[in-house]
Design a protein around this motif. Structure first.
Motif, mmCIF file in Angstrom:
data_model
loop_
_atom_site.group_PDB
_atom_site.id
_atom_site.type_symbol
_atom_site.label_atom_id
_atom_site.label_comp_id
_atom_site.label_asym_id
_atom_site.label_seq_id
_atom_site.Cartn_x
_atom_site.Cartn_y
_atom_site.Cartn_z
ATOM 1 N N ILE A 62 -20.919 -55.066 72.958
ATOM 2 C CA ILE A 62 -20.780 -54.546 71.663
ATOM 3 C C ILE A 62 -21.922 -53.639 71.373
ATOM 4 O O ILE A 62 -21.623 -52.442 70.627
ATOM 5 C CB ILE A 62 -20.675 -55.866 70.647
ATOM 6 C CG1 ILE A 62 -19.456 -56.611 70.806
ATOM 7 C CG2 ILE A 62 -20.739 -55.308 69.249
ATOM 8 C CD1 ILE A 62 -19.458 -57.727 69.997
ATOM 9 N N SER A 63 -23.172 -54.073 71.465
ATOM 10 C CA SER A 63 -24.279 -53.193 71.210
ATOM 11 C C SER A 63 -23.966 -51.943 72.243
ATOM 12 O O SER A 63 -24.583 -50.697 71.420
ATOM 13 C CB SER A 63 -25.510 -53.822 71.527
ATOM 14 O OG SER A 63 -25.759 -54.972 70.813
ATOM 15 N N THR A 66 -18.964 -45.775 68.615
ATOM 16 C CA THR A 66 -17.798 -45.987 67.372
ATOM 17 C C THR A 66 -18.454 -45.535 66.049
ATOM 18 O O THR A 66 -17.726 -44.772 65.276
ATOM 19 C CB THR A 66 -17.475 -47.333 67.111
ATOM 20 O OG1 THR A 66 -16.647 -47.757 68.188
ATOM 21 C CG2 THR A 66 -16.748 -47.566 65.965
ATOM 22 N N LEU A 67 -19.712 -45.658 65.776
ATOM 23 C CA LEU A 67 -20.300 -45.132 64.496
ATOM 24 C C LEU A 67 -20.395 -43.633 64.342
ATOM 25 O O LEU A 67 -20.123 -43.011 63.465
ATOM 26 C CB LEU A 67 -21.546 -45.792 64.443
ATOM 27 C CG LEU A 67 -21.823 -47.142 64.047
ATOM 28 C CD1 LEU A 67 -23.002 -47.502 64.216
ATOM 29 C CD2 LEU A 67 -20.957 -47.691 62.985
ATOM 30 N N ALA A 106 -15.397 -51.199 62.901
ATOM 31 C CA ALA A 106 -14.110 -51.548 63.832
ATOM 32 C C ALA A 106 -13.693 -50.400 64.561
ATOM 33 O O ALA A 106 -13.354 -50.428 65.674
ATOM 34 C CB ALA A 106 -13.241 -52.031 62.978
ATOM 35 N N GLY A 107 -13.935 -49.224 64.089
ATOM 36 C CA GLY A 107 -13.271 -47.942 64.557
ATOM 37 C C GLY A 107 -11.879 -47.951 64.319
ATOM 38 O O GLY A 107 -11.356 -48.705 63.555
ATOM 39 N N VAL A 108 -11.152 -47.272 65.186
ATOM 40 C CA VAL A 108 -9.898 -46.971 65.225
ATOM 41 C C VAL A 108 -9.220 -47.314 66.621
ATOM 42 O O VAL A 108 -9.408 -46.468 67.298
ATOM 43 C CB VAL A 108 -9.213 -45.698 64.454
ATOM 44 C CG1 VAL A 108 -7.704 -45.747 64.200
ATOM 45 C CG2 VAL A 108 -9.711 -45.586 62.956
ATOM 46 N N ILE A 109 -8.774 -48.366 66.797
ATOM 47 C CA ILE A 109 -8.306 -48.594 68.040
ATOM 48 C C ILE A 109 -7.501 -47.692 68.995
ATOM 49 O O ILE A 109 -7.708 -47.369 69.979
ATOM 50 C CB ILE A 109 -7.942 -50.075 68.108
ATOM 51 C CG1 ILE A 109 -8.750 -51.260 67.788
ATOM 52 C CG2 ILE A 109 -7.287 -50.510 69.346
ATOM 53 C CD1 ILE A 109 -8.091 -52.551 67.571
ATOM 54 N N LEU A 110 -6.406 -47.271 68.033
ATOM 55 C CA LEU A 110 -5.499 -46.461 68.558
ATOM 56 C C LEU A 110 -5.960 -45.033 68.958
ATOM 57 O O LEU A 110 -5.809 -44.480 70.004
ATOM 58 C CB LEU A 110 -4.192 -46.148 67.736
ATOM 59 C CG LEU A 110 -3.460 -47.471 67.808
ATOM 60 C CD1 LEU A 110 -2.170 -47.448 66.636
ATOM 61 C CD2 LEU A 110 -2.665 -47.888 69.023
ATOM 62 N N PRO A 144 -15.229 -43.880 74.436
ATOM 63 C CA PRO A 144 -15.684 -45.194 74.806
ATOM 64 C C PRO A 144 -16.657 -45.865 73.522
ATOM 65 O O PRO A 144 -17.810 -46.306 73.704
ATOM 66 C CB PRO A 144 -16.945 -44.660 75.911
ATOM 67 C CG PRO A 144 -17.335 -43.418 75.150
ATOM 68 C CD PRO A 144 -15.945 -42.658 74.671
ATOM 69 N N GLY A 145 -15.852 -46.515 72.824
ATOM 70 C CA GLY A 145 -16.535 -47.230 71.640
ATOM 71 C C GLY A 145 -15.661 -48.738 71.578
ATOM 72 O O GLY A 145 -15.281 -49.121 72.457
ATOM 73 N N LEU A 146 -15.931 -49.326 70.213
ATOM 74 C CA LEU A 146 -15.482 -50.448 70.205
ATOM 75 C C LEU A 146 -14.113 -50.797 70.324
ATOM 76 O O LEU A 146 -13.362 -51.804 70.595
ATOM 77 C CB LEU A 146 -16.080 -51.149 68.785
ATOM 78 C CG LEU A 146 -17.417 -51.210 68.798
ATOM 79 C CD1 LEU A 146 -17.709 -51.733 67.154
ATOM 80 C CD2 LEU A 146 -17.993 -52.252 69.798
ATOM 81 N N GLY A 147 -13.289 -49.686 69.750
ATOM 82 C CA GLY A 147 -11.892 -49.746 70.072
ATOM 83 C C GLY A 147 -11.450 -49.759 70.856
ATOM 84 O O GLY A 147 -10.482 -50.513 71.340
#
Length: 362
Positions: free
Chosen positions: A132-133, A139-140, A301-305, A313-316
């Motif tokens: 996650i880190s 994502t941010l 959370a970002g936007v998964i889609l 390459p983020g959390l989504g």
């Protein structure tokens, strides 16, 4: 004018009533109200913090049980499709605690989560908190950039549309916002890739189809490369999300525009833009502040889609990968972080409300 006069004479009337009450009872009339006022905000804060704690525990419980309904055997995924014996499968399950009773798995999960240990990823064989880190800054960068742009754009256009409601500009911006807000983000992202990345005659391909960087640049050239990859996903998010801020700001400001205090301000000779900026907009902030804080929580959370469509390459994208296994510790950890960010931002918004409107929390 009558409301302004009442506002000026109200405290004097209250003082006269208080003096009469004091002379009748022999006690200071203002003592009890002051005590209630002094203790109200701390109770308000305590109630909101307690509600946030209960919500976090509910998320913890939900994240554990919900994703165990996903079909698929994570142990078989970890074997890479190789034929293995029953003894080897049992050893894998024992290593990850999957052979324990469900209640014991849940207890261990909750106790570890309290210490910041969200488990070990099945597919990456690394602590979930480390994965996650690693993905959080990406994502941010994406959603944070989009958040600033669509919040500023939506608030500005919403204010202008409300102040000139019914005009051509209002109808155009409201119609466009409703249209874009109703478009699925993944569909718009794919459309932008086809038109602006692959290219459609006579439009050449101007932007990368996905990813965060080309991997060949260094220094300032690397910054420009990341910014080049950032354009299409940010445009997608801004186009889909700004309409919500516009509509909420417009609706809140329209509710304020018929108020007596605005009529009084105009009667005093204040310019129209000063009436809007100094009086109408500050009093219409509460719904917009709520939306801003909710969207700020969603930034984590970002936007998964969108991240999946653009291979960001983020959390989504990481969440999508984890769901496909299913990588239970990683899915649970990401879900908890996503929900905790939204709960935290909502709580901060609740704590900020009494500073914007003294009527809240009293």
């Amino acid at each position: 004018m009558s409301s302004a006069t009442g506002a000026e004479t109200g405290p004097a009337g209250a003082s006269a009533n208080g003096a009469a009450a004091a002379s009748a009872t022999g006690k200071p009339a203002s003592t009890a109200p002051r005590r209630r006022s002094g203790g109200t905000y701390p109770r308000y804060v305590a109630g909101k913090l307690a509600g946030a704690a209960v919500s976090l525990f509910a998320v913890l419980v939900t994240s554990f049980f919900l994703f165990r309904l996903i079909p698929g055997d994570p142990v078989k995924f970890m074997t890479g499709g190789r034929p293995v014996s029953a003894e080897q499968l049992a050893a894998y399950r024992s290593d990850f605690g999957l052979d324990l009773p469900m209640w014991q798995q849940f207890t261990d999960y909750c106790l570890k989560a309290l210490t910041g240990d969200l488990g070990t990823s099945y597919q990456f064989h690394a602590p979930v908190i480390d994965k996650i880190s690693e993905a959080l800054p990406n994502t941010l960068l994406l959603t944070g950039t989009a958040f600033v742009l669509y919040t500023a754009l939506g608030a500005f256009l919403g204010t202008r549309s409300a102040w000139r409601h019914g005009g051509p500009g209002d109808r155009f911006h409201t119609g466009l916002a409703l249209t874009l807000y109703s478009i699925p983000s993944f569909w718009l992202g794919l459309l932008l890739i086809i038109v602006l990345s692959v290219g459609v005659d006579p439009i050449p391909g101007l932007f990368p189809t996905g990813g965060m960087e080309s991997g060949r640049e260094e220094g300032f050239a690397h910054v420009l490369d990341v910014a080049h990859h950032l354009v299409l996903p940010v445009v997608t998010l801004v186009a889909v999300e700004y309409g919500q801020t516009l509509l909420v700001t417009r609706s809140a400001l329209l509710d304020e525009m018929g108020s007596d205090y605005l009529t009084t301000a105009r009667a005093k000779g204040l310019r129209d833009d000063l009436v809007r900026r100094r009086h109408a907009v500050p009093n219409a902030l509460l719904p917009t502040v709520t939306l801003v804080f909710v969207n700020l929580g969603r930034t984590v959370a970002g936007v998964i889609l969108v991240e999946t469509v653009f291979s960001w390459p983020g959390l989504g994208g990481l969440f999508y990968q984890a769901l496909s296994v299913p990588d239970l510790p990683l899915v649970q950890g990401l879900f908890f972080v996503f929900a905790a960010a939204v709960i935290l931002m909502n709580t901060l918004a609740d704590l900020l409300y009494p500073m914007l409107d003294p009527r809240v929390g009293r």
